[in-house]
Scaffold this motif. Sequence first.
Motif, PDB file in Angstrom:
ATOM      1  N   PRO A   1      -9.651   2.290  -4.346  1.00 39.66           N
ATOM      2  CA  PRO A   1      -9.339   0.699  -4.064  1.00 39.66           C
ATOM      3  C   PRO A   1      -7.970   0.460  -4.838  1.00 39.66           C
ATOM      4  O   PRO A   1      -7.547  -0.647  -4.297  1.00 39.66           O
ATOM      5  CB  PRO A   1     -10.346   0.120  -4.898  1.00 39.66           C
ATOM      6  CG  PRO A   1     -11.187   1.250  -5.725  1.00 39.66           C
ATOM      7  CD  PRO A   1     -10.772   2.405  -5.237  1.00 39.66           C
ATOM      8  N   ASP A   2      -7.404   1.201  -5.685  1.00 45.11           N
ATOM      9  CA  ASP A   2      -5.987   0.754  -6.387  1.00 45.11           C
ATOM     10  C   ASP A   2      -4.714   1.441  -5.695  1.00 45.11           C
ATOM     11  O   ASP A   2      -3.691   1.165  -6.021  1.00 45.11           O
ATOM     12  CB  ASP A   2      -5.943   1.240  -7.702  1.00 45.11           C
ATOM     13  CG  ASP A   2      -7.243   0.310  -8.448  1.00 45.11           C
ATOM     14  OD1 ASP A   2      -7.373  -0.681  -8.145  1.00 45.11           O
ATOM     15  OD2 ASP A   2      -7.427   0.955  -9.663  1.00 45.11           O
ATOM     16  N   ALA A   3      -5.222   2.139  -4.672  1.00 43.49           N
ATOM     17  CA  ALA A   3      -3.921   3.008  -3.891  1.00 43.49           C
ATOM     18  C   ALA A   3      -3.122   1.980  -2.967  1.00 43.49           C
ATOM     19  O   ALA A   3      -3.599   1.109  -2.437  1.00 43.49           O
ATOM     20  CB  ALA A   3      -4.683   3.847  -2.949  1.00 43.49           C
ATOM     21  N   LYS A   4      -1.821   2.445  -2.869  1.00 39.43           N
ATOM     22  CA  LYS A   4      -0.961   1.547  -1.985  1.00 39.43           C
ATOM     23  C   LYS A   4      -1.158   2.254  -0.688  1.00 39.43           C
ATOM     24  O   LYS A   4      -0.710   3.553  -0.637  1.00 39.43           O
ATOM     25  CB  LYS A   4       0.542   1.701  -2.499  1.00 39.43           C
ATOM     26  CG  LYS A   4       1.395   0.952  -1.833  1.00 39.43           C
ATOM     27  CD  LYS A   4       2.607   0.911  -2.341  1.00 39.43           C
ATOM     28  CE  LYS A   4       3.641  -0.087  -1.406  1.00 39.43           C
ATOM     29  NZ  LYS A   4       5.131  -0.147  -1.815  1.00 39.43           N
ATOM     30  N   ILE A   5      -1.463   1.626   0.390  1.00 37.15           N
ATOM     31  CA  ILE A   5      -1.672   2.155   1.619  1.00 37.15           C
ATOM     32  C   ILE A   5      -0.675   1.151   2.622  1.00 37.15           C
ATOM     33  O   ILE A   5      -0.867  -0.050   2.564  1.00 37.15           O
ATOM     34  CB  ILE A   5      -3.144   2.015   2.148  1.00 37.15           C
ATOM     35  CG1 ILE A   5      -4.022   2.779   1.331  1.00 37.15           C
ATOM     36  CG2 ILE A   5      -3.270   2.356   3.504  1.00 37.15           C
ATOM     37  CD1 ILE A   5      -5.418   2.782   1.355  1.00 37.15           C
ATOM     38  N   ILE A   6       0.033   2.009   3.422  1.00 35.86           N
ATOM     39  CA  ILE A   6       0.852   0.988   4.410  1.00 35.86           C
ATOM     40  C   ILE A   6       0.464   1.651   5.739  1.00 35.86           C
ATOM     41  O   ILE A   6       0.115   2.647   5.844  1.00 35.86           O
ATOM     42  CB  ILE A   6       2.358   0.924   4.173  1.00 35.86           C
ATOM     43  CG1 ILE A   6       2.866   2.334   4.376  1.00 35.86           C
ATOM     44  CG2 ILE A   6       2.599   0.379   2.755  1.00 35.86           C
ATOM     45  CD1 ILE A   6       4.410   2.458   4.391  1.00 35.86           C
ATOM     46  N   TYR A   7       0.725   0.791   6.767  1.00 35.39           N
ATOM     47  CA  TYR A   7       0.424   1.143   8.247  1.00 35.39           C
ATOM     48  C   TYR A   7       1.978   0.904   8.378  1.00 35.39           C
ATOM     49  O   TYR A   7       2.519  -0.052   8.765  1.00 35.39           O
ATOM     50  CB  TYR A   7      -0.122   0.009   8.848  1.00 35.39           C
ATOM     51  CG  TYR A   7      -0.861   0.236  10.273  1.00 35.39           C
ATOM     52  CD1 TYR A   7      -0.247   0.196  11.389  1.00 35.39           C
ATOM     53  CD2 TYR A   7      -1.947   1.198  10.174  1.00 35.39           C
ATOM     54  CE1 TYR A   7      -0.715   0.353  12.554  1.00 35.39           C
ATOM     55  CE2 TYR A   7      -2.571   1.510  11.360  1.00 35.39           C
ATOM     56  CZ  TYR A   7      -1.746   1.315  12.692  1.00 35.39           C
ATOM     57  OH  TYR A   7      -2.126   1.733  14.005  1.00 35.39           O
ATOM     58  N   LEU A   8       2.687   2.070   8.884  1.00 38.69           N
ATOM     59  CA  LEU A   8       3.843   2.212   9.133  1.00 38.69           C
ATOM     60  C   LEU A   8       4.591   1.571  10.284  1.00 38.69           C
ATOM     61  O   LEU A   8       3.957   1.867  11.359  1.00 38.69           O
ATOM     62  CB  LEU A   8       4.583   3.656   9.140  1.00 38.69           C
ATOM     63  CG  LEU A   8       6.354   3.972   9.064  1.00 38.69           C
ATOM     64  CD1 LEU A   8       6.686   3.167   7.822  1.00 38.69           C
ATOM     65  CD2 LEU A   8       6.510   5.392   9.178  1.00 38.69           C
ATOM     66  N   ASP A   9       5.540   0.669  10.173  1.00 40.10           N
ATOM     67  CA  ASP A   9       6.253   0.098  11.311  1.00 40.10           C
ATOM     68  C   ASP A   9       7.518  -0.099  11.131  1.00 40.10           C
ATOM     69  O   ASP A   9       8.062  -0.019  10.038  1.00 40.10           O
ATOM     70  CB  ASP A   9       5.254  -0.994  12.111  1.00 40.10           C
ATOM     71  CG  ASP A   9       5.376  -2.314  10.919  1.00 40.10           C
ATOM     72  OD1 ASP A   9       6.211  -2.422  10.035  1.00 40.10           O
ATOM     73  OD2 ASP A   9       4.379  -2.939  11.075  1.00 40.10           O
ATOM     74  N   GLU A  10       8.274  -0.817  12.142  1.00 32.96           N
ATOM     75  CA  GLU A  10       9.693  -1.063  11.949  1.00 32.96           C
ATOM     76  C   GLU A  10      10.150  -1.837  10.661  1.00 32.96           C
ATOM     77  O   GLU A  10      11.041  -1.839  10.005  1.00 32.96           O
ATOM     78  CB  GLU A  10      10.343  -1.282  13.107  1.00 32.96           C
ATOM     79  CG  GLU A  10      10.421  -0.595  14.200  1.00 32.96           C
ATOM     80  CD  GLU A  10       9.212  -0.343  15.009  1.00 32.96           C
ATOM     81  OE1 GLU A  10       9.089   0.682  15.902  1.00 32.96           O
ATOM     82  OE2 GLU A  10       8.208  -1.045  14.691  1.00 32.96           O
ATOM     83  N   GLU A  11       9.054  -2.710  10.564  1.00 35.42           N
ATOM     84  CA  GLU A  11       9.348  -3.787   9.384  1.00 35.42           C
ATOM     85  C   GLU A  11       9.059  -3.274   8.077  1.00 35.42           C
ATOM     86  O   GLU A  11       9.758  -3.853   7.109  1.00 35.42           O
ATOM     87  CB  GLU A  11       8.382  -4.905   9.591  1.00 35.42           C
ATOM     88  CG  GLU A  11       8.775  -5.763  10.955  1.00 35.42           C
ATOM     89  CD  GLU A  11       7.667  -7.037  11.321  1.00 35.42           C
ATOM     90  OE1 GLU A  11       7.038  -7.148  10.366  1.00 35.42           O
ATOM     91  OE2 GLU A  11       7.758  -7.274  12.381  1.00 35.42           O
ATOM     92  N   ASN A  12       8.539  -2.215   7.853  1.00 30.95           N
ATOM     93  CA  ASN A  12       8.222  -1.764   6.333  1.00 30.95           C
ATOM     94  C   ASN A  12       8.751  -0.300   6.243  1.00 30.95           C
ATOM     95  O   ASN A  12       8.270   0.287   5.162  1.00 30.95           O
ATOM     96  CB  ASN A  12       6.476  -1.762   6.081  1.00 30.95           C
ATOM     97  CG  ASN A  12       5.878  -1.119   6.729  1.00 30.95           C
ATOM     98  OD1 ASN A  12       6.175  -0.459   7.745  1.00 30.95           O
ATOM     99  ND2 ASN A  12       4.675  -0.988   6.512  1.00 30.95           N
ATOM    100  N   ILE A  13       9.534   0.023   6.984  1.00 29.00           N
ATOM    101  CA  ILE A  13       9.999   1.334   6.977  1.00 29.00           C
ATOM    102  C   ILE A  13      10.631   1.715   5.566  1.00 29.00           C
ATOM    103  O   ILE A  13      10.743   2.870   5.108  1.00 29.00           O
ATOM    104  CB  ILE A  13      10.875   1.964   8.002  1.00 29.00           C
ATOM    105  CG1 ILE A  13      11.126   3.431   8.168  1.00 29.00           C
ATOM    106  CG2 ILE A  13      12.389   1.071   8.185  1.00 29.00           C
ATOM    107  CD1 ILE A  13      11.672   3.891   9.605  1.00 29.00           C
ATOM    108  N   ASP A  14      11.178   1.028   5.199  1.00 27.30           N
ATOM    109  CA  ASP A  14      11.925   0.774   3.759  1.00 27.30           C
ATOM    110  C   ASP A  14      11.071   1.471   2.587  1.00 27.30           C
ATOM    111  O   ASP A  14      11.517   1.902   1.607  1.00 27.30           O
ATOM    112  CB  ASP A  14      12.691  -0.416   3.395  1.00 27.30           C
ATOM    113  CG  ASP A  14      13.083  -1.444   4.142  1.00 27.30           C
ATOM    114  OD1 ASP A  14      13.336  -0.837   5.533  1.00 27.30           O
ATOM    115  OD2 ASP A  14      13.792  -2.376   4.060  1.00 27.30           O
ATOM    116  N   GLU A  15       9.944   1.109   2.780  1.00 28.53           N
ATOM    117  CA  GLU A  15       8.919   1.504   1.718  1.00 28.53           C
ATOM    118  C   GLU A  15       8.892   2.737   1.587  1.00 28.53           C
ATOM    119  O   GLU A  15       7.995   3.307   0.684  1.00 28.53           O
ATOM    120  CB  GLU A  15       7.571   0.826   2.042  1.00 28.53           C
ATOM    121  CG  GLU A  15       7.599  -0.920   1.868  1.00 28.53           C
ATOM    122  CD  GLU A  15       6.188  -1.050   1.849  1.00 28.53           C
ATOM    123  OE1 GLU A  15       5.313  -0.902   1.574  1.00 28.53           O
ATOM    124  OE2 GLU A  15       6.003  -2.513   2.545  1.00 28.53           O
TER     125      GLU A  15
END
Length: 116
Positions: free
Chosen positions: A42-56
């Motif tokens: 529940p505390d994990a950082k999860i991203i769904y990669l796309d062009e807008e958040n690629i810097d992450e």
Amino acid sequence: IGTGYGGLARVYKVMNPAVSYTLIDLPESLFFAQNFLALNFPDAKIIYLDEENIDELEEYVDFILVPLQRSHLLGGQSFDIAINTASLQEMTGEAVEFWMDFIERQIRVRKFFSCN
């Protein structure tokens, strides 16, 4: 590649909480993986990669979910291991060639494990 609901990602994360795990699959499978992993971490950082958040990708992320259609966004990234279990045999020869080229030329991978 072909991560399904995220079971193997969970095992790796439990064994090594510091691991950053990238999952590449069909968007429909990633939906279930995202829910499964969020429930287990529940505390994990999860991203769904796309062009807008690629810097992450430059920051620490626990789980990076990448739909097949956006796998090109990982170009040039480094990985300790690329894993494929039980999905290459479901693919066309053309798709298998695409993923082998992806692993060999588009990303940097130290090791490749495949069980098909």
